[in-house]
Write an enzyme that holds these catalytic residues in place. Structure first.
Site, PDB file in Angstrom:
ATOM      1  N   GLY A 150      40.486  36.523  40.069  1.00 34.79           N
ATOM      2  CA  GLY A 150      40.197  36.793  41.469  1.00 34.79           C
ATOM      3  C   GLY A 150      41.413  36.996  42.348  1.00 34.79           C
ATOM      4  N   TRP A 161      35.313  42.310  56.803  1.00 34.58           N
ATOM      5  CA  TRP A 161      35.520  42.636  55.387  1.00 34.58           C
ATOM      6  C   TRP A 161      34.380  42.062  54.551  1.00 34.58           C
ATOM      7  CZ3 TRP A 161      38.702  39.212  51.733  1.00 34.58           C
ATOM      8  CH2 TRP A 161      38.788  39.782  50.464  1.00 34.58           C
ATOM      9  N   LYS A 167      44.595  49.814  36.721  1.00 38.27           N
ATOM     10  CA  LYS A 167      45.708  49.534  35.824  1.00 38.27           C
ATOM     11  C   LYS A 167      45.553  50.326  34.536  1.00 38.27           C
ATOM     12  CE  LYS A 167      46.040  45.419  33.825  1.00 38.27           C
ATOM     13  NZ  LYS A 167      46.355  43.977  33.752  1.00 38.27           N
ATOM     14  N   ASP A 199      41.425  46.032  37.373  1.00 40.07           N
ATOM     15  CA  ASP A 199      42.611  45.420  36.759  1.00 40.07           C
ATOM     16  C   ASP A 199      42.315  44.961  35.332  1.00 40.07           C
ATOM     17  OD1 ASP A 199      45.322  44.652  36.970  1.00 40.07           O
ATOM     18  OD2 ASP A 199      44.759  42.568  37.316  1.00 40.07           O
TER      19      ASP A 199
END
Length: 699
Positions: free
Chosen positions: A164, A185, A295, A255
């Site tokens: 996280g 958000w 990534k 990621d």
């Protein structure tokens, strides 16, 4: 550095730090004493270069612009790009120099050599940032280096996100960039679910301290796996984002990775299917004009080439970035894609075909080779060479430092370089503290990592490869050695007994929280045992050809009645049969026993543990978990009969388990983890499993 390392793109392609001004001279800790030989001058260019490992693709405009082919041309042929394939052996030759280094020693050495390793420490201890990891630092760099966030109002989706850190970094960025009153958000996330025992431990991160407190924000899909390499799960995410984020996701991060410690020369191929799924998911969900960060590793394979071409066709800008806090000797880079063009011609049809193929193991390149423009291939080769040479240079530098003892001057220079690098990070990215109440886990108790220990994988790559060809006797000997190391490593509380007591009158009817998902017939992971014990179990089962979990006969009694477990030892699974739990609840409903005793029983699934917790919280006054002199879990009641309410609830639960085979857990996750009960049960399971493993090895 060899000749091709000096290959540079035409003006504008490669962003360098040559002309950047540096704030280092005025930063705290700056050393400018030329007279003292042990206070070295730090090369500002060297520091700046660490933050400017960037490349961006320049696309032609107008009719000459890069365009997607027609959908019927997708997945049509297999091919490789020869000039890129020639780079692979060059990189692997350098990587192979690491084969004989112990993974523990080498990891420690590279951490010490890393100029950026002071940054996470300062963020944790000086800035008091939340949930700082290397991933936190890398994404914080991305956020400050590129215009990923357009304003304080943001909806984001985070793929393959556990534990996280990207979410925590984004929160810190928002609250240190905008006024608190401005920030609006909303975020969702997904990852391989550590609460689902059908997911392999080797493919997951078991650190759930962030997820535990934010579980409602995590999308685990109907199958409860969290696996995005699934067309159904991608489409479910689309629907969830449509409902919960108003179909307006402006930022997506991915990621994800797969452990390639035993296949270091094939990392790009191993993670190809995951990258394909991440890109498919992102392009299916991202709003027009949105940004995507993913990534990737080396960019040599045709699958990666096509993915880069796809991203260049559907985004205004595509950058390749290796953050300063990314380990210099690894292959990882981040693709930063800005300005999604959702209305690109042929994109909807292409995404449909991508979703149809997302579960294929060996997928052909997206596009035919003939459709890849020459100028794109040239730029891509330059990009691949650039980051390959940066990696080679880092590995060679680390090897030299490992083999040759550094001088005092070199040691001091490294120390000063780390300080200057951290100062540059703080100055360049305007790092500041945020208020405690603005942190996501503000006021959440017990957020310590649940598994702090050394890597399970030990020794050198060469040693691990040689071990594959050893005799059975040698393998058993090696397992005994690993077992001894495990016992030393684990914090086992031998002889610790757990007792929980509550009055029957205070027991309220439970709030059932039913989690459903895909059935699994083999235990591949569990958060009710140390991850290394599960990994050892998998290795032991593979070598012995049988499951050692129930080598000591488990039993269960309700008063004087024996409840059969019926675990077929010839079958290859490590689960208490579901039928046993149903029969246990049925017996309690019919006979109302005052005492239940589980002997040598290992509870590893959320279903079995939640049933035990239900009985302890709502049916019985006493719960005991003991490891000495015997492994027992006991439930005991002072009363002869349960209340009508209790009986009614028990009947309801029994019917649920009988009628719905997809139920995986019956209580809220927060009642089963990060409390004294969970700690005691995990300790019980660890000790009993190790005892069983020893018996299996000795027989």
């Amino acid at each position: 550095m060899e000749d091709d390392a000096r290959l540079v793109p035409r003006s504008g392609l490669l962003q360098t730090a040559t002309n950047l001004s540096s704030p280092i001279k005025d930063a705290p800790g700056h050393v400018d004493d030329k007279s003292n030989p042990y206070k070295p001058q730090i090369d500002k260019y060297e520091v700046n270069q660490m933050f400017e490992k960037k490349f961006f693709y320049q696309k032609p405009s107008g009719e000459d612009g890069w365009k997607l082919p027609k959908p019927d041309e997708m997945f049509a042929e297999f091919y490789q790009i020869n000039t890129l394939q020639e780079l692979k052996p060059k990189l692997n030759k350098v990587k192979s120099k690491l084969n004989d280094y112990s993974i523990e020693d080498w990891s420690l050495h590279t951490r010490r050599q890393d100029p950026s390793n002071e940054i996470p420490w300062r963020l944790k201890n000086e800035t008091k940032a939340e949930f700082v990891t290397i991933a936190w630092c890398k994404f914080f760099e991305c956020l400050h280096s590129y215009p990923l966030v357009k304003g304080p109002h943001l909806n984001s989706l985070h793929l393959c996100e556990l534990p996280g850190a990207f979410i925590a970094a984004l929160n810190h960025y928002l609250h240190s960039t905008f006024q608190k009153s401005e920030v609006r958000w909303r975020w969702l996330s997904t990852t391989l679910n550590p609460y689902y025992e059908g997911n392999p431990s080797s493919g997951m991160i078991s650190d759930d301290r962030f997820m535990f407190h934010t579980f409602d924000n995590w999308l685990m899909h109907d199958d409860f796996t969290g696996n995005i390499i699934s067309r159904n799960n991608i489409e479910q995410m689309q629907e969830q984002c449509k409902q919960r984020l108003e179909n307006n996701v402006q930022l997506i991060t991915a990621d994800g990775s797969i452990d390639c410690v035993d296949a270091p020369d094939c990392q790009e191929e191993v993670v190809a299917s995951l990258h394909f799924a991440e890109i498919t998911t992102a392009l299916s969900i991202l709003a027009d004009g949105g940004c995507f960060v993913v990534k990737m590793f080396t960019l040599f394979e045709s699958s990666s080439v096509c993915q880069l071409f796809l991203l260049n066709c559907v985004f205004e800008e595509v950058h390749v970035f290796k953050p300063a806090t990314s380990k210099r000797g690894n292959s990882e880079v981040y693709l930063v894609c800005i300005g999604y063009k959702k209305e690109t011609q042929y994109l909807p049809e292409l995404l449909q075909k991508m979703k149809e193929n997302v579960e294929c193991i060996n997928i052909l390149p997206l596009f035919p080779k003939s459709h890849l423009p020459t100028d794109f291939l040239l730029q891509h080769e330059i990009c691949a060479r650039l980051f390959m040479n940066l990696q080679i240079e880092a590995i060679e530098s680390n090897i030299q430092a490992y083999e040759i003892k550094p001088t005092r001057r070199q040691v001091i220079y490294k120390q000063h370089l780390r300080t200057h690098t951290a100062n540059e990070f703080y100055t360049r990215y305007k790092v500041s503290c945020i208020a405690e109440e603005d942190k996501i886990l503000f006021s959440c108790p017990n957020t310590n990592e649940n598994c702090k220990s050394k890597p399970f994988c030990k020794g050198s790559y060469s040693e691990r490869e040689m071990a594959k060809d050893t005799t059975m006797e040698e393998r058993i000997f090696a397992l005994h050695r690993t077992m001894n190391n495990l016992e030393k490593m684990l914090d086992l509380n031998y002889g610790m007994n757990f007792h929980e007591e509550s009055e029957n009158s205070s027991k309220s009817i439970p709030e059932f929280r039913i989690y459903r998902g895909a059935l699994f017939t083999e235990l591949l992971s569990s958060l009710f045992v140390h991850p290394f014990v599960i990994q050892f179990h998998q290795k032991l089962k593979q070598i012995l050809g049988r499951d050692p979990i129930f080598i000591t006969a488990p039993s269960c009694t309700a008063d004087d009645m024996k409840i059969p477990i019926n675990n077929d030892k010839t079958r290859s699974f490590s689960l208490l049969p579901r039928q046993f739990l149903i029969q246990l609840l049925g017996t309690i409903y019919e006979k109302q026993p005052r005492k239940i005793v589980f002997s040598n029983i290992i509870l590893l699934t959320h279903l079995s543990v939640s049933v035990l917790r239900f009985l302890a919280l709502y049916m019985y006054e006493h719960l005991n978990i003991s490891t000495e002199p015997e492994f027992k879990i006991e439930l005991q009641s002072k009363r002869d009969k349960f209340t009508k309410e209790q009986i009614s609830t028990l009947k309801k639960l029994h019917s649920l388990l009988v009628d719905d085979l997809n139920i995986l857990c019956i209580l809220p996750i927060d009642k089963l983890h990060r409390n004294e009960f969970a700690n005691a049960l995990t300790n019980h399971n660890n000790q009993l499993l190790l005892k069983n493993f020893k018996l299996a090895l000795n027989n």
